[in-house]
Every structure is written in structure tokens, then in C-alpha cells.
Write an enzyme that holds these catalytic residues in place. Structure first.
Site, PDB file in Angstrom:
ATOM      1  N   LEU A 100       0.838  -1.205   0.000  1.00 20.14           N
ATOM      2  CA  LEU A 100       0.000   0.000   0.000  1.00 20.14           C
ATOM      3  C   LEU A 100       0.873   1.257   0.000  1.00 20.14           C
ATOM      4  O   LEU A 100       1.732   1.427   0.854  1.00 20.14           O
ATOM      5  CB  LEU A 100      -0.907   0.025   1.238  1.00 20.14           C
ATOM      6  N   ARG A 121       2.065  14.794   6.694  1.00 15.31           N
ATOM      7  CA  ARG A 121       2.992  15.283   7.722  1.00 15.31           C
ATOM      8  C   ARG A 121       4.446  15.366   7.261  1.00 15.31           C
ATOM      9  O   ARG A 121       5.280  15.941   7.947  1.00 15.31           O
ATOM     10  CB  ARG A 121       2.873  14.394   8.983  1.00 15.31           C
ATOM     11  N   ARG A 163      36.702  12.727  -9.840  1.00 19.10           N
ATOM     12  CA  ARG A 163      35.374  12.901 -10.442  1.00 19.10           C
ATOM     13  C   ARG A 163      35.087  11.763 -11.426  1.00 19.10           C
ATOM     14  O   ARG A 163      35.952  10.951 -11.737  1.00 19.10           O
ATOM     15  CB  ARG A 163      35.309  14.277 -11.099  1.00 19.10           C
ATOM     16  N   ARG A 171      59.812  28.087 -21.377  1.00 16.65           N
ATOM     17  CA  ARG A 171      59.964  29.231 -20.466  1.00 16.65           C
ATOM     18  C   ARG A 171      60.551  30.427 -21.189  1.00 16.65           C
ATOM     19  O   ARG A 171      61.411  30.268 -22.053  1.00 16.65           O
ATOM     20  CB  ARG A 171      60.959  28.883 -19.369  1.00 16.65           C
TER      21      ARG A 171
END
Ligand code: UD1
Ligand code: MG
Length: 460
Positions: free
Chosen positions: A9, A16, A334, A441
Site C-alpha cells: 500500500l 505530515r 570525479r 619558459r
């Protein structure tokens, strides 16, 4: 066909909860409430399972779409008896035992349902109700017994003072003789305080029909806890967590503080792994044996092999971590991260869609995204794969044995051949062939005596 079926059910309003979401879709231990009775029904051997849905039913039907269950609609919530009647059609050809469960009672165990079924079958009862003895039975239906026979169940609102003093309550779980219950339900009245069709009236009807009504009392009354508001939701979470943590500890996992260890239902952890306080493991996560997981680590839907050390504050989502890896502190793995083993991913390192061969490492302050990295590659502090040009993502490929100096940026797409060395501070825009040195660089300029000619002038 199995001669055991279930109805669950789940049509009630759940007022509530004060929620826009259907009550039975709120989760404990990472799983929506309605899946708990479904699991119990399946484990008990139910063939057919029907859910009665109503309030916010579309969402519930959607959540059940790949579960091979029937959903029947109860458009108006006229009571528990009416709810079961709505499912009658689905069972027109069914004769056997019908288990009735509530969608909002997640702690009920298969063992208790098995005890219920065993007694029901042994006694050849028309109905057997699962009960609990509570110190405070307030709000529940009371069990009016006559020895082992249950004469009737009376709702609190309809009960006499003497009946209210009964501490044995109806948990809302039953087994019925299906033919019997579906023959009785259409004739149920609603002459009670709430003006509802009460499923509990089936018990008195059994006595009237000369059939047996029996009861099985729960050994642990906590199993009967129904969720009506968020306080009960938190209480059920806590009890479920205790149960999960107990299973883990008995399976050989050390939990330094079970009270603050949050492990979802579906998570598996190998023996001799150790979890410090404040660890959260969610989704379909699998942790191997002999792992150490420090405080504040969160792992979601990831696969972690044996002998892995996850250090404080690290977050792993959809990651695959091979054996003997060292992660964190404060690393973020991730989705699409694959570490093939013996990798070190250190402080403030973020990875995404990145596959690193064995023994490759990034120990500090690095971002590796959309990358394919070979074995024995060392990323110096502050390496960045510049994978996004504002419109598209591009790939960085780093072959085996490459040494990347600190503060290097790879402007993807770019490929670094094996055994190359990237000098610190380089911005790499072009492919680098194997065995090379690449540096970009700006040569350092030194102007001697410059500070003497340009002394610092403080502003007044
Ligand atoms: C019911 C029992 C009570 C028992 C208690 C246990 C009846 C008359 N009373 O009372 O004896 O102690 O459960 O928790 O059965 N539902 C529907 N459709 C409806 C009404 C209810 O699907 O029209 C569902 C609810 O979603 C819930 C379950 O049935 O899952 C129980 O309903 P609820 O209204 O909570 O019944 P109680 O009044 O608590
Ligand atoms: Mg209730």
C-alpha cells in the site's frame, strides 16, 4: 506460478512529511522507502507484486517502472480496506497466500515475514496479522485476543478505554487467504469514527465466518516503525544505519565510531578495511579488503580495490581505483577517473575522465581532465591539463615514463611521447616526441644594479 503474492500500500497522502515528493520516495540509507517492502516481498518468495498508488502516484509509478511490478490506482483514499480492494482485479485468477505490506514501513525484515507466513500456513488461517508490543501504543490499532485467536482489531479512535489499555498493536502487515479476503472486502462497511473502509475489519469477519485469525508478534518492535514525518524518517535512518554497520562489523570491517559512519544499503566493503569517523559511502560503491578510509571522506558509486588508502576530506564520485593507491588528503576524483594501481593522487588534486596507468602520480595541486596517461608518469606540483577551449573538451595524452615539471600547462589536444621530460613552468602547445626535453619558459633576464637606480619611493 508462485502461490504467494504481495500487495504494497502506497496511496496515502503523507501530509505530515510536508513535502512535494511522494512520501514513499523519500530515502533512508540511499534507497527510497518503497523499495524496502519490495525487497522483503521478493525475498519471501512472492511472484506477483502489486503496488496500490494514489497520492502523487505518477511519481511512484515512474520510480517503479523497471521493477516488474503492477501498479493499481486508488484515486480516492477511502481507507486501507478500499486500497486492497482496488487491487482485487489483478488477483482474479490467484488462489494462495496474499502478503500485505505498507510502503512506508522500511525496517521490517524478511525473517519476521517468514515467521508470519509459517504460522499462517501451519494454522491454515484466513488471516494472520503481524503485531508488536509497545510501551506506548498510542495511535495504533489494538489487537483484541481470545488466547491465540484474534477476535478483532480496533482502531484507537474507535476503542473503549479498556481496549486502549492493550499494548499489542497492529503493524499493518498481514497474510491473507486471498480467496477469503477478496470475498470479504466488497461487503465491508465504514461505520467507524473515521468513516473509512478498514482492512482490519477482515479479522472480525474471519471469526464470523468460522475461520481462524492468528497473530505473530515481532521480536523487535522497531521493525514496525512507520514513516509519517521527518522525525520518524531520521529515526528509521538511524536504525537502518545501525543494522548496516552491524552487518559490516560482523563481516570483518573495523568501524572506529559506528555512530558517525554512514554507509548505504548497496555498499560492499571487504574484510580488514578500517573506517574512521565521519565517512560517507553511497550508491553502488565497492571497497576492497585492507583499505583505510579516513575522516570526512565521501565515496559515491565508485569501485575501490584492495589496500587503498583514502585520506581525510577526499571526495570520489564514479571513480575506479586500483590496488595500493594513496588518495588525498583533499583530493577530488570525479566521474571517469580510472587509476590502474599503485597511484598517488595527493593534496588538492582533481581528476576527471582521466585514466592513469600503474605507478603514475600527481602529488600536489594538479588538475588532470580528459587525459590518457601511461605508466610511471610523474606530474609535478601545479600541472594543469587545459582541456576546455570554451566550447569543446580536448584530450591530453601522456605516454609512459614522462616526467612533468611543476607548473606545467598542457594546452589540449596534445600528445607527449614516452620518456620525455617537460621542464618546469612550461606551457605545452605542441606534441612532444618520445625521449625529448620540452621547455617553453621565457629566458630569465637579470639587470644588475637595477634596484640601486630605482629605489622604492614610498607614497606620502
Ligand atoms: C493502519 C491500521 C492500524 C495500524 C496502523 C499501522 C487500518 C484501519 N488501521 O492505521 O490498525 O495500527 O496502520 O501503521 O488499517 N493507505 C492507502 N490508501 C488508503 C489509506 C491508507 O494506500 O486509502 C496506505 C497508506 O499509504 C499507508 C497504509 O495504507 O501505507 C496505512 O495507512 P494509514 O492511513 O497510515 O493507516 P493508519 O491509520 O495508520
Ligand atoms: Mg499510519
Amino acid at each position: 506460478m508462485s502461490n504467494l503474492a504481495a500487495v504494497i500500500l502506497a496511496a496515502g497522502k503523507g501530509t505530515r512529511m510536508k513535502s512535494e515528493r511522494a512520501k514513499v520516495l523519500h530515502a533512508i540509507a540511499g534507497q527510497a522507502l518503497l523499495f524496502y517492502p519490495l525487497q522483503v516481498a521478493r525475498a519471501a518468495g512472492c511472484g506477483q507484486v502489486s503496488f496500490v498508488v494514489g497520492h502523487q502516484g505518477d511519481e511512484v509509478v515512474e520510480a517503479l517502472s523497471d521493477q516488474q511490478v503492477d501498479c493499481v490506482w486508488q484515486h480516492e483514499q477511502l481507507g486501507t480496506g478500499h486500497a486492497l480492494l482496488c487491487a482485487a482485479e489483478k488477483f482474479s485468477g490467484f488462489s494462495g497466500d496474499l502478503l500485505l505490506l505498507c510502503g512506508d514501513v522500511p525496517l521490517l525484515t524478511t525473517e519476521s515475514v517468514q515467521r508470519l507466513l509459517d504460522l499462517h500456513r501451519r494454522e491454515e488461517a484466513a488471516v494472520t496479522v503481524l503485531t508488536a508490543r509497545l510501551a506506548n501504543p498510542h495511535g495504533y490499532g489494538r489487537i483484541v485476543r481470545d488466547g491465540e485467536n484474534v477476535r478483532r482489531i480496533v482502531e484507537e479512535k474507535d476503542a473503549s478505554p479498556a481496549e486502549r489499555a492493550i499494548c499489542e498493536i497492529n503493524t499493518g502487515t498481514y497474510v491473507f487467504d486471498a480467496d477469503f479476503v477478496f470475498s470479504i472486502l466488497p461487503g465491508l462497511g465504514k461505520e467507524n469514527v473515521q468513516g473509512e473502509y478498514y482492512l482490519t475489519d477482515v479479522v472480525a469477519a474471519a471469526a464470523a465466518a468460522g475461520r481462524k485469525a492468528r497473530a505473530v508478534c515481532l521480536l523487535d518492535p522497531n521493525e514496525a516503525l512507520g514513516i509519517n514525518d521527518r522525525v520518524q524518517l531520521a529515526e528509521a535512518s538511524r536504525l537502518m544505519r545501525q543494522r548496516i554497520n552491524q552487518r559490516l562489523m560482523l563481516g570483518g570491517v573495523t568501524l572506529v565510531d559506528p555512530e558517525t559512519t554512514y554507509v548505504d544499503q548497496q555498499v560492499e566493503i571487504g574484510s580488514d578495511s578500517l573506517l574512521h569517523p565521519g565517512v560517507t559511502l553511497t550508491g553502488k560503491t565497492r571497497i576492497g579488503q585492507h583499505c583505510v578510509i579516513e575522516s570526512g571522506v565521501q565515496v559515491d558509486s565508485s569501485n575501490i580495490a584492495d589496500h587503498v588508502h583514502l585520506k581525510s576530506g577526499s571526495v570520489l564520485e564514479g571513480a575506479l581505483v586500483g590496488e595500493n593507491c594513496n588518495i588525498g588528503p583533499m583530493a577530488h576524483l570525479r566521474p571517469g577517473t580510472e587509476l590502474l594501481g599503485h597511484n598517488k593522487i595527493g593534496n588538492f588534486v582533481e581528476t576527471k575522465k582521466a585514466r592513469l596507468g600503474e605507478n603514475s602520480q600527481a602529488s600536489h595541486l594538479t588538475y588532470i581532465g580528459d587525459a590518457e596517461v601511461g605508466r610511471n608518469v610523474n606530474f609535478g606540483c601545479g600541472t594543469i591539463t587545459c582541456n576546455y577551449d570554451g566550447a569543446n573538451k580536448h584530450k591530453t595524452i601522456v605516454e609512459d615514463d614522462v616526467f612533468v615539471g611543476s607548473d606545467t600547462q598542457f594546452i589540449a589536444p596534445v600528445r607527449i611521447g614516452r620518456n620525455s621530460l617537460i621542464a618546469a613552468g612550461s606551457t605545452i602547445t605542441k606534441d612532444v616526441p618520445a625521449d625529448s626535453l620540452a621547455l617553453s619558459r621565457t629566458p630569465q633576464k637579470v639587470i644588475e644594479g637595477w634596484r640601486i637606480k630605482h629605489p622604492l619611493q614610498k607614497k606620502k
